[in-house]
Scaffold this active site. Structure first.
Site, mmCIF file in Angstrom:
data_model
loop_
_atom_site.group_PDB
_atom_site.id
_atom_site.type_symbol
_atom_site.label_atom_id
_atom_site.label_comp_id
_atom_site.label_asym_id
_atom_site.label_seq_id
_atom_site.Cartn_x
_atom_site.Cartn_y
_atom_site.Cartn_z
ATOM 1 N N CYS A 193 0.830 -1.207 0.000
ATOM 2 C CA CYS A 193 0.000 0.000 0.000
ATOM 3 C C CYS A 193 0.870 1.265 0.000
ATOM 4 O O CYS A 193 1.500 1.546 -1.001
ATOM 5 C CB CYS A 193 -0.975 -0.062 1.167
ATOM 6 S SG CYS A 193 -2.461 0.877 0.837
ATOM 7 N N HIS A 214 -3.199 -5.103 1.804
ATOM 8 C CA HIS A 214 -2.538 -5.310 3.107
ATOM 9 C C HIS A 214 -2.504 -6.783 3.502
ATOM 10 O O HIS A 214 -3.355 -7.235 4.260
ATOM 11 C CB HIS A 214 -3.307 -4.544 4.196
ATOM 12 C CG HIS A 214 -3.136 -3.071 4.126
ATOM 13 N ND1 HIS A 214 -2.159 -2.395 4.827
ATOM 14 C CD2 HIS A 214 -3.830 -2.131 3.442
ATOM 15 C CE1 HIS A 214 -2.254 -1.109 4.580
ATOM 16 N NE2 HIS A 214 -3.255 -0.919 3.742
ATOM 17 N N GLU A 218 -0.672 -8.079 5.595
ATOM 18 C CA GLU A 218 -0.372 -8.173 7.033
ATOM 19 C C GLU A 218 -1.637 -8.049 7.887
ATOM 20 O O GLU A 218 -1.592 -8.293 9.089
ATOM 21 C CB GLU A 218 0.678 -7.123 7.431
ATOM 22 C CG GLU A 218 0.188 -5.695 7.599
ATOM 23 C CD GLU A 218 -0.164 -4.974 6.291
ATOM 24 O OE1 GLU A 218 -0.153 -5.606 5.211
ATOM 25 O OE2 GLU A 218 -0.467 -3.766 6.372
#
Ligand code: GLN
Length: 185
Positions: A78, A169, A171
């Site tokens: 991002c 994302h 994560e």
């Protein structure tokens, strides 16, 4: 040892993902953190303009750029993708400029909120992708850039040599396959 740029944004979630993969990491907050020997670098999501300014003020930008140019594997997610990009729509100042793509910030479909999608990322199938005020890649600037994902007709993930850049994302999900792909680099 993987360095995670930890000036702003979702760096802790990347640290947790690496922990779950039993990979060693170090948060990079200032110049002295760069004395470590790194095998890889993660640039997290957050606010790219803030991260760029902080990295510059703290004197990290040039050193990190050199590491990337010297082929250290990098995962930019991002805002991290924006930091890597060679061009930003609107002529905004770039940070590292090592990834030959042009990105469009805050311009992706339903970006004002956030949205999720599931798709293939390279040879990873059915990967959950979470987009938050995400950028997309509007132009590829080198034949060597490999497109890893297209969602809603927009390029959202690429690989170029040692660099992986994604709009979403990884994560923020529990799926560790993209972090594993990065570690494999
Ligand atoms: N909109 C942010 C930027 O332009 C990126 C959003 C994110 O990292 N979730 O920097």
């Amino acid at each position: 040892m993987i360095g995670i740029l930890a000036l702003q944004g979702a760096f802790q979630e990347h640290a947790d993902a690496l922990k779950n993969l039993s990979a060693e990491y170090k948060l990079i907050r200032n110049k002295s953190d760069l004395e470590n020997k790194f095998d890889g670098l993660i640039l997290p999501g957050g606010e790219s303009t803030v991260q760029r300014k902080l990295a510059k003020e703290l004197g990290l930008l040039e050193h990190l750029r050199k590491m990337i140019k010297n082929d250290i594997p990098v995962l930019g997610t991002c805002a991290g993708l924006i930091l890597l990009s060679q061009e930003i729509a609107g002529g905004e100042e770039t940070a590292f400029g090592t990834l030959p793509v042009a990105v469009c910030r805050n311009a992706y479909g339903r970006q004002l909120g956030s949205f999720s999608a599931v798709g293939n990322v390279g040879n990873i199938s059915d990967f959950p992708m979470r987009f938050i005020r995400a950028p997309y890649i509007e132009k590829i600037l080198s034949d060597d850039v490999e497109i890893l994902n297209v969602t809603d007709n927009k390029i959202t993930a690429v690989k170029y040599k040692n660099q992986i850049g994604v709009s979403f994302h990884p994560e923020l999900t529990t799926d560790l396959r993209l972090h594993q792909m990065f570690l494999n680099l």
